[in-house]
Design an enzyme around this catalytic site. Structure first.
Site, mmCIF file in Angstrom:
data_model
loop_
_atom_site.group_PDB
_atom_site.id
_atom_site.type_symbol
_atom_site.label_atom_id
_atom_site.label_comp_id
_atom_site.label_asym_id
_atom_site.label_seq_id
_atom_site.Cartn_x
_atom_site.Cartn_y
_atom_site.Cartn_z
ATOM 1 N N GLN A 94 -1.027 38.600 -24.619
ATOM 2 C CA GLN A 94 -1.934 37.609 -25.383
ATOM 3 C C GLN A 94 -3.221 37.115 -23.919
ATOM 4 O O GLN A 94 -2.507 36.115 -23.163
ATOM 5 C CB GLN A 94 -1.512 36.907 -25.582
ATOM 6 C CG GLN A 94 -2.396 35.756 -26.719
ATOM 7 C CD GLN A 94 -3.108 35.918 -27.759
ATOM 8 O OE1 GLN A 94 -2.267 37.548 -28.035
ATOM 9 N NE2 GLN A 94 -4.152 35.959 -28.205
ATOM 10 N N LYS A 189 -4.054 55.176 -30.331
ATOM 11 C CA LYS A 189 -3.526 53.947 -31.159
ATOM 12 C C LYS A 189 -4.231 53.303 -31.646
ATOM 13 O O LYS A 189 -5.159 52.652 -30.803
ATOM 14 C CB LYS A 189 -2.257 54.384 -29.816
ATOM 15 C CG LYS A 189 -1.256 52.897 -30.583
ATOM 16 C CD LYS A 189 -0.154 52.300 -30.325
ATOM 17 C CE LYS A 189 -0.414 51.343 -29.237
ATOM 18 N NZ LYS A 189 0.735 50.446 -28.353
HETATM 19 C C1 R5P Z 1 0.842 48.740 -26.145
HETATM 20 O O1 R5P Z 1 -0.279 48.187 -25.942
HETATM 21 C C2 R5P Z 1 1.706 48.560 -25.283
HETATM 22 O O2 R5P Z 1 1.558 49.420 -24.129
HETATM 23 C C3 R5P Z 1 2.880 48.941 -25.834
HETATM 24 O O3 R5P Z 1 2.270 50.724 -26.600
HETATM 25 C C4 R5P Z 1 3.270 48.279 -26.955
HETATM 26 O O4 R5P Z 1 3.713 47.237 -26.533
HETATM 27 C C5 R5P Z 1 4.715 48.849 -27.738
HETATM 28 O O5 R5P Z 1 5.094 48.375 -29.139
HETATM 29 P P1 R5P Z 1 5.660 48.443 -29.996
HETATM 30 O O6 R5P Z 1 7.387 49.642 -29.415
HETATM 31 O O7 R5P Z 1 6.118 47.623 -30.659
HETATM 32 O O8 R5P Z 1 4.867 49.902 -31.363
#
Ligand code: R5P
Length: 290
Positions: A94, A189
């Site tokens: 954040q 993503k």
């Molecule tokens: C986000 O942009 C980070 O690089 C990670 O991909 C993310 O924090 C992974 O979170 P989760 O395992 O909950 O999908």
């Protein structure tokens, strides 16, 4: 320099102290019945530069407060410069106001640590480098990605395809590619800011029969890796491995990732876990010594 062994990173702190051949200071800690934290440095720090090693993975708030209390204790007991070695920096995601009415949590944490006496920060693969500008003292992030890639070289996966599950993190796959010597790519993503739901666009790579390693900075719920693995499986790679710097692995994340067809997950001791097969001690020690 003396190394203060924060309760969240005792083993890593000990390894750093051993690498630097310097004294480690133990920390007594407890939680009062009402939930408040207590720490006491068990060694002398008078006129010493100190580095407090304390990751801030869950329970983040407790660990941040312990870190602030250790910095206060160090200063109060006459320490010289106080550095905080925080492999996983909580609240770093954040780093801006995404929606009206939000806080910039990363900046609030930076101010809190500064007020407590921290004068230097060393972290690892912080989510966005710009987070470091919120700190009113020197703050640096070092990368553990080459160490993760080297792990796979030792396992015979030279030239494996390095994949980032997110375009914004392609630099991680590129860094791994330099060590692995193969090709790299990224998926696209999208995360819904309100629901947290992750969607990843389908893409095609020439990976049939080749090993693929997905590199990410953090695995939290595992949703990102599960979505990426589901896309990759259709492309019939020889095997799918996953490497992350900060294996938070909340809830059933590890199980869900393995069930999605991933053969191996590895991470660092930034967050001590069942997959923490790579230690950050060499890179953190090198940085502290420089
Ligand atoms: C986000 O942009 C980070 O690089 C990670 O991909 C993310 O924090 C992974 O979170 P989760 O395992 O909950 O999908």
């Amino acid at each position: 320099m003396k190394i203060i062994l924060g309760p969240a990173s005792t083993q890593l702190g000990q390894k750093i102290a051993e690498t630097l051949k310097t004294e480690a200071v133990n920390v007594a800690f407890k939680t009062f019945p009402d939930g408040e934290n207590y720490v006491r440095l068990e060694g002398r720090v008078q006129d010493e530069e100190v580095a407090i090693v304390q990751t801030t993975s869950p329970p983040q708030d407790t660990r941040l407060v312990q870190l602030a209390l250790m910095a206060d204790a160090a200063k109060r007991n006459g320490a010289g410069k106080v550095a905080a070695v925080v492999p996983y920096l909580a609240y770093a995601r954040q780093d801006t106001m995404f929606l009206h009415g939000e806080a910039i949590s990363a900046q609030a944490v930076a101010r809190m640590l500064s007020a407590a006496g921290v004068e230097r920060l060393l972290t690892v693969n912080v989510h966005q480098e710009k987070v470091l500008t919120h700190f009113p003292f020197p703050a640096k992030s070092v990368s553990a990605v080459p160490l993760l890639a080297e792990y796979f070289i030792k396992r015979g996966l030279k030239k494996a395809f390095a994949l980032s599950p997110d375009k914004g993190a392609i630099y991680i796959a590129e860094e791994a590619q330099k060590v692995l010597g193969g090709e790299c790519g990224y998926l696209e993503k999208n995360r819904d800011r309100h629901t947290g739901q992750v969607t990843i666009k389908r893409k095609t790579f020439d990976i049939r029969g080749h090993p693929v390693i997905i590199f990410d900075d953090i695995i939290s719920s595992g949703g990102t890796i599960v979505s990426a693995a589901n896309i990759l499986k259709e492309l019939k790679p020889q095997r799918i491995c996953v490497a992350c710097v900060h294996p938070l692995l909340i809830g059933e994340a590890e199980k869900n990732i393995l069930n999605a067809g991933v053969d191996e997950i590895i991470g660092t001791d930034s967050v001590p876990s069942s997959v923490s097969k790579v230690s950050l001690a060499p890179i953190l020690s090198r940085e502290l010594a420089s």
